[in-house]
Scaffold this motif. Structure first.
Motif, mmCIF file in Angstrom:
data_model
loop_
_atom_site.group_PDB
_atom_site.id
_atom_site.type_symbol
_atom_site.label_atom_id
_atom_site.label_comp_id
_atom_site.label_asym_id
_atom_site.label_seq_id
_atom_site.Cartn_x
_atom_site.Cartn_y
_atom_site.Cartn_z
ATOM 1 N N LEU A 27 0.833 -1.200 0.000
ATOM 2 C CA LEU A 27 0.000 0.000 0.000
ATOM 3 C C LEU A 27 0.871 1.254 0.000
ATOM 4 C CD1 LEU A 27 -1.454 -2.140 2.329
ATOM 5 C CD2 LEU A 27 -3.322 -0.641 1.623
ATOM 6 N N VAL B 84 -7.001 3.300 -5.947
ATOM 7 C CA VAL B 84 -8.108 3.577 -5.040
ATOM 8 C C VAL B 84 -7.558 4.151 -3.739
ATOM 9 C CG1 VAL B 84 -9.569 1.754 -6.001
ATOM 10 C CG2 VAL B 84 -8.052 1.231 -4.082
ATOM 11 N N ASP B 85 -8.434 4.809 -2.996
ATOM 12 C CA ASP B 85 -8.106 5.286 -1.659
ATOM 13 C C ASP B 85 -8.097 4.078 -0.725
ATOM 14 O OD1 ASP B 85 -8.124 6.380 0.929
ATOM 15 O OD2 ASP B 85 -9.231 8.148 0.276
ATOM 16 N N ALA B 86 -6.991 3.872 -0.039
ATOM 17 C CA ALA B 86 -6.864 2.706 0.841
ATOM 18 C C ALA B 86 -7.932 2.680 1.925
ATOM 19 C CB ALA B 86 -5.475 2.672 1.471
ATOM 20 N N PRO C 270 -9.885 -5.606 1.556
ATOM 21 C CA PRO C 270 -9.325 -6.822 0.953
ATOM 22 C C PRO C 270 -10.206 -8.038 1.208
ATOM 23 C CG PRO C 270 -8.219 -6.357 3.019
ATOM 24 C CD PRO C 270 -9.155 -5.203 2.771
ATOM 25 N N VAL D 133 -2.031 -1.202 -3.776
ATOM 26 C CA VAL D 133 -3.025 -0.148 -3.612
ATOM 27 C C VAL D 133 -2.288 1.189 -3.575
ATOM 28 C CG1 VAL D 133 -4.805 0.802 -2.105
ATOM 29 C CG2 VAL D 133 -4.600 -1.678 -2.386
ATOM 30 N N LEU E 282 -4.107 -1.038 -8.060
ATOM 31 C CA LEU E 282 -5.449 -0.580 -7.729
ATOM 32 C C LEU E 282 -5.371 0.900 -7.383
ATOM 33 C CD1 LEU E 282 -6.305 -3.597 -5.423
ATOM 34 C CD2 LEU E 282 -7.160 -3.250 -7.741
ATOM 35 N N ASP F 259 -0.856 -7.412 -4.941
ATOM 36 C CA ASP F 259 -1.851 -6.353 -5.077
ATOM 37 C C ASP F 259 -1.208 -5.073 -4.561
ATOM 38 O OD1 ASP F 259 -3.681 -8.127 -6.044
ATOM 39 O OD2 ASP F 259 -5.058 -8.006 -4.346
ATOM 40 N N ASP G 252 -10.985 3.367 1.529
ATOM 41 C CA ASP G 252 -12.239 2.902 0.932
ATOM 42 C C ASP G 252 -12.155 1.485 0.390
ATOM 43 O OD1 ASP G 252 -13.353 5.415 1.420
ATOM 44 O OD2 ASP G 252 -12.650 6.198 -0.502
ATOM 45 N N TRP G 253 -10.975 0.874 0.473
ATOM 46 C CA TRP G 253 -10.748 -0.443 -0.127
ATOM 47 C C TRP G 253 -10.724 -1.511 0.955
ATOM 48 C CZ3 TRP G 253 -6.507 -3.895 0.192
ATOM 49 C CH2 TRP G 253 -6.533 -4.944 -0.741
ATOM 50 N N GLN H 252 -3.147 5.260 -4.617
ATOM 51 C CA GLN H 252 -4.194 6.166 -5.067
ATOM 52 C C GLN H 252 -3.783 7.010 -6.267
ATOM 53 O OE1 GLN H 252 -5.662 8.714 -1.960
ATOM 54 N NE2 GLN H 252 -7.428 9.390 -3.135
#
Length: 218
Positions: free
Chosen positions: A44, A96-98, A103, A67, A94, A65, A100-101, A69
């Motif tokens: 992340l 995305v905002d961590a 797993p 993450v 990905l 994966d 809002d995500w 943003q």
């Protein structure tokens, strides 16, 4: 919060201000982690991809994966992996905002957050760590690298001065919400992780941790 505007200069800025110190933090425990079975990793806030390159080099069959943003940072990371000869297809990026995500449960052997957790104020940090921990199982390792503040003495005064400048700059440049560093230890412990090893750098200004989840999560 967006690091898009810093993406083209982030790596040169790191080199000028810190040399190879931040990368030493990112990789301080990597040999130990890679000596154990590791099929799937979650990374992340990766930024321009220096940790991903090393992870793929040591574990060329791993699935990751990532993450992140910032689309601009993702492009930087993809190019860096390709230039290094790594297999970029093994990384699922990905944008995305961590916060809002979420797993899938219990799927990661390794989690890595390098110079990422210190971007969040306390309420968001607790929510972030508990959310990330859903993807961990018993035995999952969590690598954490961050700036920190020693307990006392001139090292503490030095670190507080550097933190003040650093947080002020990133608030202006990226919209960073945190105004100061929040130690993540209590939140990691609440999520079932135990600190196995900690290494500090630059007179306590930086630390690199290896946390391991026990049999029972928080």
């Amino acid at each position: 919060m967006s690091f898009d505007t810093l993406a083209p200069v982030y790596r040169p800025m790191e080199a000028v201000l810190a040399g190879g110190l931040l990368q030493r933090c990112r990789t301080a425990h990597l040999n130990q982690v890679c000596a154990l079975p590791c099929r799937r990793a979650l990374v992340l806030g990766e930024g321009p991809g220096r940790f991903l390159v090393e992870l793929l080099r040591q574990l060329p069959d791993i699935e990751i994966d990532c993450v992140e943003q910032s689309p601009a940072m993702i492009r930087q990371a993809q190019r860096r992996i390709e230039r290094s000869g790594g297999d970029v297809s093994r990384v699922r990026f990905l944008a995305v905002d961590a916060l809002d995500w979420v797993p899938q449960p219990q799927q990661f052997d390794l989690i890595a957050t390098h110079f990422f957790l210190d971007c969040f104020p306390p309420d968001e940090l607790g929510r972030l760590i508990s959310g990330i921990a859903l993807g961990a199982d018993a035995g999952t390792r969590w690598l954490v690298s961050d700036f920190c503040i020693p307990d006392h003495g001139w090292r503490r005064l030095r670190a507080r001065a550097i933190h003040g400048l650093m947080y002020r700059f990133f608030r202006i440049a990226t919209g960073l919400r945190a105004r100061r560093w929040t130690p993540p230890d209590a939140f990691l412990q609440a999520a079932g992780f135990e600190l196995e090893r900690r290494v500090t750098f630059s007179s306590g200004l930086l630390h690199s941790d290896l946390w391991v989840r026990g049999n029972c999560g928080g």
